[in-house]
Design a protein around this motif. Structure first.
Motif, PDB file in Angstrom:
ATOM      1  N   VAL A 156       8.301   6.657  -7.990  1.00 12.11           N
ATOM      2  CA  VAL A 156       7.249   6.227  -7.076  1.00 12.11           C
ATOM      3  C   VAL A 156       6.947   4.766  -7.372  1.00 12.11           C
ATOM      4  O   VAL A 156       7.100   4.312  -8.511  1.00 12.11           O
ATOM      5  CB  VAL A 156       5.980   7.107  -7.237  1.00 12.11           C
ATOM      6  CG1 VAL A 156       5.337   6.907  -8.596  1.00 12.11           C
ATOM      7  CG2 VAL A 156       4.981   6.836  -6.123  1.00 12.11           C
ATOM      8  N   GLY A 157       6.537   4.024  -6.347  1.00 14.53           N
ATOM      9  CA  GLY A 157       6.225   2.615  -6.551  1.00 14.53           C
ATOM     10  C   GLY A 157       5.342   2.071  -5.453  1.00 14.53           C
ATOM     11  O   GLY A 157       5.111   2.724  -4.427  1.00 14.53           O
ATOM     12  N   ALA A 158       4.833   0.865  -5.662  1.00 10.64           N
ATOM     13  CA  ALA A 158       3.981   0.198  -4.670  1.00 10.64           C
ATOM     14  C   ALA A 158       4.069  -1.297  -4.897  1.00 10.64           C
ATOM     15  O   ALA A 158       4.338  -1.753  -6.016  1.00 10.64           O
ATOM     16  CB  ALA A 158       2.538   0.678  -4.784  1.00 10.64           C
ATOM     17  N   ALA A 159       3.858  -2.050  -3.818  1.00  8.32           N
ATOM     18  CA  ALA A 159       3.901  -3.518  -3.903  1.00  8.32           C
ATOM     19  C   ALA A 159       2.748  -4.089  -3.100  1.00  8.32           C
ATOM     20  O   ALA A 159       2.519  -3.695  -1.944  1.00  8.32           O
ATOM     21  CB  ALA A 159       5.238  -4.036  -3.395  1.00  8.32           C
ATOM     22  N   PHE A 160       2.015  -5.020  -3.693  1.00  8.69           N
ATOM     23  CA  PHE A 160       0.860  -5.648  -3.050  1.00  8.69           C
ATOM     24  C   PHE A 160       0.896  -7.148  -3.294  1.00  8.69           C
ATOM     25  O   PHE A 160       1.323  -7.617  -4.351  1.00  8.69           O
ATOM     26  CB  PHE A 160      -0.450  -5.099  -3.617  1.00  8.69           C
ATOM     27  CG  PHE A 160      -0.781  -3.698  -3.197  1.00  8.69           C
ATOM     28  CD1 PHE A 160      -1.631  -3.459  -2.127  1.00  8.69           C
ATOM     29  CD2 PHE A 160      -0.256  -2.612  -3.888  1.00  8.69           C
ATOM     30  CE1 PHE A 160      -1.940  -2.169  -1.733  1.00  8.69           C
ATOM     31  CE2 PHE A 160      -0.563  -1.315  -3.509  1.00  8.69           C
ATOM     32  CZ  PHE A 160      -1.406  -1.093  -2.433  1.00  8.69           C
ATOM     33  N   ALA A 161       0.421  -7.878  -2.309  1.00 14.76           N
ATOM     34  CA  ALA A 161       0.122  -9.305  -2.464  1.00 14.76           C
ATOM     35  C   ALA A 161      -1.306  -9.467  -1.986  1.00 14.76           C
ATOM     36  O   ALA A 161      -1.585  -9.424  -0.773  1.00 14.76           O
ATOM     37  CB  ALA A 161       1.072 -10.167  -1.647  1.00 14.76           C
ATOM     38  N   GLY A 162      -2.235  -9.603  -2.911  1.00 13.59           N
ATOM     39  CA  GLY A 162      -3.649  -9.557  -2.545  1.00 13.59           C
ATOM     40  C   GLY A 162      -3.977  -8.152  -2.070  1.00 13.59           C
ATOM     41  O   GLY A 162      -3.697  -7.163  -2.742  1.00 13.59           O
ATOM     42  N   GLU A 163      -4.539  -8.057  -0.849  1.00 15.66           N
ATOM     43  CA  GLU A 163      -4.870  -6.758  -0.269  1.00 15.66           C
ATOM     44  C   GLU A 163      -3.757  -6.240   0.626  1.00 15.66           C
ATOM     45  O   GLU A 163      -3.814  -5.105   1.110  1.00 15.66           O
ATOM     46  CB  GLU A 163      -6.171  -6.855   0.533  1.00 15.66           C
ATOM     47  CG  GLU A 163      -7.386  -7.235  -0.298  1.00 15.66           C
ATOM     48  CD  GLU A 163      -7.699  -6.192  -1.363  1.00 15.66           C
ATOM     49  OE1 GLU A 163      -7.510  -4.986  -1.098  1.00 15.66           O
ATOM     50  OE2 GLU A 163      -8.127  -6.592  -2.467  1.00 15.66           O
ATOM     51  N   GLU A 164      -2.757  -7.051   0.868  1.00 16.21           N
ATOM     52  CA  GLU A 164      -1.665  -6.646   1.764  1.00 16.21           C
ATOM     53  C   GLU A 164      -0.631  -5.827   0.997  1.00 16.21           C
ATOM     54  O   GLU A 164      -0.156  -6.233  -0.059  1.00 16.21           O
ATOM     55  CB  GLU A 164      -0.999  -7.877   2.373  1.00 16.21           C
ATOM     56  CG  GLU A 164       0.063  -7.530   3.406  1.00 16.21           C
ATOM     57  CD  GLU A 164       0.689  -8.760   4.033  1.00 16.21           C
ATOM     58  OE1 GLU A 164       1.561  -8.598   4.917  1.00 16.21           O
ATOM     59  OE2 GLU A 164       0.325  -9.893   3.641  1.00 16.21           O
ATOM     60  N   GLN A 165      -0.295  -4.673   1.561  1.00 15.74           N
ATOM     61  CA  GLN A 165       0.682  -3.803   0.931  1.00 15.74           C
ATOM     62  C   GLN A 165       2.034  -3.943   1.623  1.00 15.74           C
ATOM     63  O   GLN A 165       2.104  -4.063   2.852  1.00 15.74           O
ATOM     64  CB  GLN A 165       0.242  -2.340   0.959  1.00 15.74           C
ATOM     65  CG  GLN A 165       1.179  -1.400   0.200  1.00 15.74           C
ATOM     66  CD  GLN A 165       0.622   0.003   0.064  1.00 15.74           C
ATOM     67  OE1 GLN A 165      -0.402   0.334   0.653  1.00 15.74           O
ATOM     68  NE2 GLN A 165       1.265   0.838  -0.730  1.00 15.74           N
ATOM     69  N   PHE A 166       3.102  -3.914   0.828  1.00 12.51           N
ATOM     70  CA  PHE A 166       4.456  -4.032   1.355  1.00 12.51           C
ATOM     71  C   PHE A 166       5.237  -2.761   1.058  1.00 12.51           C
ATOM     72  O   PHE A 166       4.945  -2.046   0.086  1.00 12.51           O
ATOM     73  CB  PHE A 166       5.177  -5.228   0.714  1.00 12.51           C
ATOM     74  CG  PHE A 166       4.556  -6.558   1.033  1.00 12.51           C
ATOM     75  CD1 PHE A 166       4.942  -7.281   2.151  1.00 12.51           C
ATOM     76  CD2 PHE A 166       3.572  -7.088   0.208  1.00 12.51           C
ATOM     77  CE1 PHE A 166       4.375  -8.512   2.438  1.00 12.51           C
ATOM     78  CE2 PHE A 166       3.004  -8.319   0.485  1.00 12.51           C
ATOM     79  CZ  PHE A 166       3.396  -9.032   1.603  1.00 12.51           C
ATOM     80  N   ASP A 167       6.236  -2.530   1.900  1.00  9.96           N
ATOM     81  CA  ASP A 167       7.154  -1.439   1.596  1.00  9.96           C
ATOM     82  C   ASP A 167       7.908  -1.790   0.318  1.00  9.96           C
ATOM     83  O   ASP A 167       8.380  -2.926   0.148  1.00  9.96           O
ATOM     84  CB  ASP A 167       8.155  -1.237   2.739  1.00  9.96           C
ATOM     85  CG  ASP A 167       7.480  -0.736   4.010  1.00  9.96           C
ATOM     86  OD1 ASP A 167       6.437  -0.058   3.886  1.00  9.96           O
ATOM     87  OD2 ASP A 167       7.998  -1.014   5.107  1.00  9.96           O
ATOM     88  N   VAL A 168       8.026  -0.833  -0.552  1.00  9.82           N
ATOM     89  CA  VAL A 168       8.684  -1.088  -1.833  1.00  9.82           C
ATOM     90  C   VAL A 168       9.997  -0.309  -1.884  1.00  9.82           C
ATOM     91  O   VAL A 168      10.039   0.880  -1.552  1.00  9.82           O
ATOM     92  CB  VAL A 168       7.764  -0.719  -3.011  1.00  9.82           C
ATOM     93  CG1 VAL A 168       7.466   0.776  -3.037  1.00  9.82           C
ATOM     94  CG2 VAL A 168       8.363  -1.148  -4.326  1.00  9.82           C
ATOM     95  N   PRO A 169      11.077  -0.960  -2.237  1.00  6.28           N
ATOM     96  CA  PRO A 169      12.362  -0.259  -2.306  1.00  6.28           C
ATOM     97  C   PRO A 169      12.459   0.600  -3.560  1.00  6.28           C
ATOM     98  O   PRO A 169      11.750   0.375  -4.549  1.00  6.28           O
ATOM     99  CB  PRO A 169      13.382  -1.407  -2.351  1.00  6.28           C
ATOM    100  CG  PRO A 169      12.641  -2.512  -3.022  1.00  6.28           C
ATOM    101  CD  PRO A 169      11.205  -2.394  -2.590  1.00  6.28           C
ATOM    102  N   ARG A 170      13.338   1.581  -3.536  1.00  4.95           N
ATOM    103  CA  ARG A 170      13.600   2.376  -4.735  1.00  4.95           C
ATOM    104  C   ARG A 170      14.471   1.579  -5.695  1.00  4.95           C
ATOM    105  O   ARG A 170      15.323   0.779  -5.276  1.00  4.95           O
ATOM    106  CB  ARG A 170      14.314   3.689  -4.358  1.00  4.95           C
ATOM    107  CG  ARG A 170      13.411   4.718  -3.712  1.00  4.95           C
ATOM    108  CD  ARG A 170      14.190   5.990  -3.412  1.00  4.95           C
ATOM    109  NE  ARG A 170      14.689   6.628  -4.629  1.00  4.95           N
ATOM    110  CZ  ARG A 170      13.993   7.502  -5.362  1.00  4.95           C
ATOM    111  NH1 ARG A 170      12.754   7.822  -5.011  1.00  4.95           N
ATOM    112  NH2 ARG A 170      14.521   8.047  -6.442  1.00  4.95           N
TER     113      ARG A 170
END
Length: 232
Positions: free
Chosen positions: A188-202
């Motif tokens: 499982v994973g997550a990516a953020f820049a500030g409050e903006e969330q991005f799709d995170v690859p495996r």
């Protein structure tokens, strides 16, 4: 009758001499024998030998040694999220993620007690007790609290993190990789820049530090040994 005179005289003289000898013996004090009274006084005056009491020493307090290296990973009960914790020489970091929400933690371990605080604040924390190859405790995120049991893991299982600049904003991405007993890996994973969330690859399960792309930006995941000092 005249003949008995000398005999009587000699006999009387012998008796007298014997009497004087006995008197002389009784009058002479015994050699090297002190009077009874003096012996008693000397005995009373002589100090009695005393035993020296052993010196009392305070027990030395042994400071518990911090855990040199340990990695734990498991699933959060009642939430389904994964949690990972890594310790290096008493310093510790942790990551909670369910694919939508995440939280990074940092803190320390001492005497088998783990105490971590959320990097972003907000009352997030992790507390756990280490023992028997497991970390058992609770995690609090966003005002909610769940229990967890995380077992020791070995690479490629563990905690990974990457940072980069995306359109001028600092990107942070995190992953947890845990080997599944039935085969394969849970991730499982997550990516953020500030409050903006991005799709995170495996990540590649066998080579999780291989570069990946987040929002057209190449990022380079690091294992915990590559970033734990940065987070302290």
């Amino acid at each position: 009758m005249a003949r008995l005179g000398p005999v009587i005289t000699l006999t009387a003289g012998a008796v007298l001499a014997a009497g004087l000898g006995v008197a002389s013996i009784n009058a002479a004090p015994a050699a090297n024998t002190p009077p009874a009274g003096n012996a008693a006084q000397e005995s009373a005056a002589a100090p009695s030998p005393s035993r020296e009491e052993p010196e009392k020493t305070e027990p030395q307090r042994v400071e518990p040694k911090p855990t040199e290296k340990a990695d734990y990973g498991g699933r959060v009960k009642g939430n389904g999220a994964l949690i990972a914790v890594s310790i290096r020489n008493g310093k510790a970091v942790g990551y909670f993620c369910d694919g939508r929400a995440e939280a990074w933690f940092k803190g320390s371990e001492s005497a088998g007690e783990l105490n971590l605080r959320g990097v972003a604040g907000g009352g997030s924390k992790v507390t756990a007790r280490l023992g028997g190859g497991q970390a058992k405790g609770s995690v609090s995120v966003g005002g909610k609290k769940w229990n967890f049991v995380a077992s020791t893991v070995a690479k490629p299982s563990g905690l990974y993190r990457a940072t980069a600049l995306v359109r001028g904003a600092k990107l942070r991405a995190g992953w947890i990789v845990i080997k599944n007993p039935d085969g394969g890996y849970d991730q499982v994973g997550a990516a953020f820049a500030g409050e903006e969330q991005f799709d995170v690859p495996r990540l590649d399960n066998e080579r999780p530090t291989s570069p990946v792309t987040v929002d057209d930006t190449t990022v380079y995941p690091k294992d915990v040994d590559g970033f734990i000092e940065e987070m302290q």
